[in-house]
Design a protein around this motif. Structure first.
Motif, PDB file in Angstrom:
ATOM      1  N   ASP A  14       0.854  -1.196   0.000  1.00  0.00           N
ATOM      2  CA  ASP A  14       0.000   0.000   0.000  1.00  0.00           C
ATOM      3  C   ASP A  14       0.886   1.241   0.000  1.00  0.00           C
ATOM      4  OD1 ASP A  14      -1.768   2.118   0.564  1.00  0.00           O
ATOM      5  OD2 ASP A  14      -3.100   0.824   1.734  1.00  0.00           O
ATOM      6  N   LEU A  51      -0.406   4.452   2.008  1.00  0.00           N
ATOM      7  CA  LEU A  51      -0.301   4.263   3.457  1.00  0.00           C
ATOM      8  C   LEU A  51       1.157   4.315   3.895  1.00  0.00           C
ATOM      9  CD1 LEU A  51      -1.818   3.714   6.074  1.00  0.00           C
ATOM     10  CD2 LEU A  51      -1.641   1.254   5.597  1.00  0.00           C
ATOM     11  N   GLU A  74      -6.085   7.011  13.386  1.00  0.00           N
ATOM     12  CA  GLU A  74      -6.546   6.423  12.127  1.00  0.00           C
ATOM     13  C   GLU A  74      -5.407   5.713  11.407  1.00  0.00           C
ATOM     14  OE1 GLU A  74      -8.135   9.816  10.182  1.00  0.00           O
ATOM     15  OE2 GLU A  74     -10.101   9.696  11.168  1.00  0.00           O
ATOM     16  N   GLU A  83      -5.233   1.667  10.432  1.00  0.00           N
ATOM     17  CA  GLU A  83      -5.034   1.211   9.056  1.00  0.00           C
ATOM     18  C   GLU A  83      -3.769   0.372   8.907  1.00  0.00           C
ATOM     19  OE1 GLU A  83      -5.736   4.100   5.912  1.00  0.00           O
ATOM     20  OE2 GLU A  83      -6.747   5.395   7.369  1.00  0.00           O
ATOM     21  N   HIS A  91      -1.670  -4.730   8.180  1.00  0.00           N
ATOM     22  CA  HIS A  91      -0.372  -4.958   7.528  1.00  0.00           C
ATOM     23  C   HIS A  91       0.652  -5.481   8.532  1.00  0.00           C
ATOM     24  CE1 HIS A  91      -1.611  -3.100   3.741  1.00  0.00           C
ATOM     25  NE2 HIS A  91      -2.211  -2.174   4.469  1.00  0.00           N
TER      26      HIS A  91
END
Length: 232
Positions: A36, A39, A60, A64, A68
């Motif tokens: 990603d 990100l 946040e 997220e 991962h």
């Protein structure tokens, strides 16, 4: 255990060494960049200027990043199959908690008052819903109740994708959810489930619900019988 070999050229001892942790971090950053890119860029920007990252944005970002990190740890320790199995179990329960928050708590208990819920014929409504759920009567065991509630949540999720076309089913589900959450009979039936629950104030001095009984002249506290769990 000190000779345990990990992926990415690491060893167990590296987890207790700063240079090893730097190598571990670089491996994770590379893993994230491959999975990603946006990100990854947000993480790098946050690390470069941590004081510029607001607390909400930081929270946040952490949320997220969590999946991962989980994938990376599975790869690091060579336990990907076990991680995937746990993720699959979590995904099975996802509709349950989504419907609990968005349908039961935000709609059913707000659109239908407690006195209206008490007047609902819960048994008849459940009998009408069960063929559409592919489920029979609510079992007495906790596992059975959770399975029944899971099918209810899956059906509601599907109906809400086109609520106009499924209006009667959605209305019936709303009424049943209100009955199961607010009416004494519904609460008793689903007391061992998780779907039909609303947040409530916690009394820190009475975290465990107990009842007072007297036996052979001795007064004692015990867990109510309906909360007992049989052991095989």
């Amino acid at each position: 255990m000190t000779n345990l070999a990990l992926r990415h050229g690491l060893h167990f001892a590296d987890l207790y060494d700063r240079d090893g942790l730097v190598t571990l971090d670089r491996a994770f950053v590379a893993h994230l960049a491959a999975a990603d890119v946006p990100l990854h860029d947000r993480l790098m920007a946050g690390r470069a200027a941590p004081d510029a990252l607001e607390r909400k944005a930081e929270s946040e970002l952490l949320v997220e990043l969590a999946p991962h990190v989980e994938d990376f740890l599975g790869d690091l320790f060579g336990i990907e199959p076990e991680i995937r199995a746990l993720q699959a179990r979590h995904d099975e329960l996802a509709p349950l908690y989504s419907v609990k928050r968005l349908f039961v708590q935000r709609r059913a208990v707000k659109e239908i008052k407690p006195e209206q819920a008490a007047a609902v014929e819960g048994s008849a409504l459940r009998a009408a819903l069960e063929p559409q759920l592919g489920a029979g009567a609510v079992p007495a065991t906790r596992a059975g109740i959770l399975a029944w509630e899971g099918r209810f949540a899956e059906a509601v999720s599907a109906w809400l994708e086109d609520e106009a076309a499924n209006a009667p089913a959605v209305q019936a589900a709303l009424e049943y959810a209100a009955w199961a959450t607010l009416a004494p009979a519904g609460q008793k039936l689903h007391r061992r489930g998780v779907l039909f629950k609303v947040p409530h104030r916690v009394d820190l001095q009475h975290l465990v619900p107990v009842e007072t009984i007297e036996r052979d002249g001795v007064t004692m506290l015990r867990l109510p019988e309906h909360d007992w769990r049989a052991r095989d």
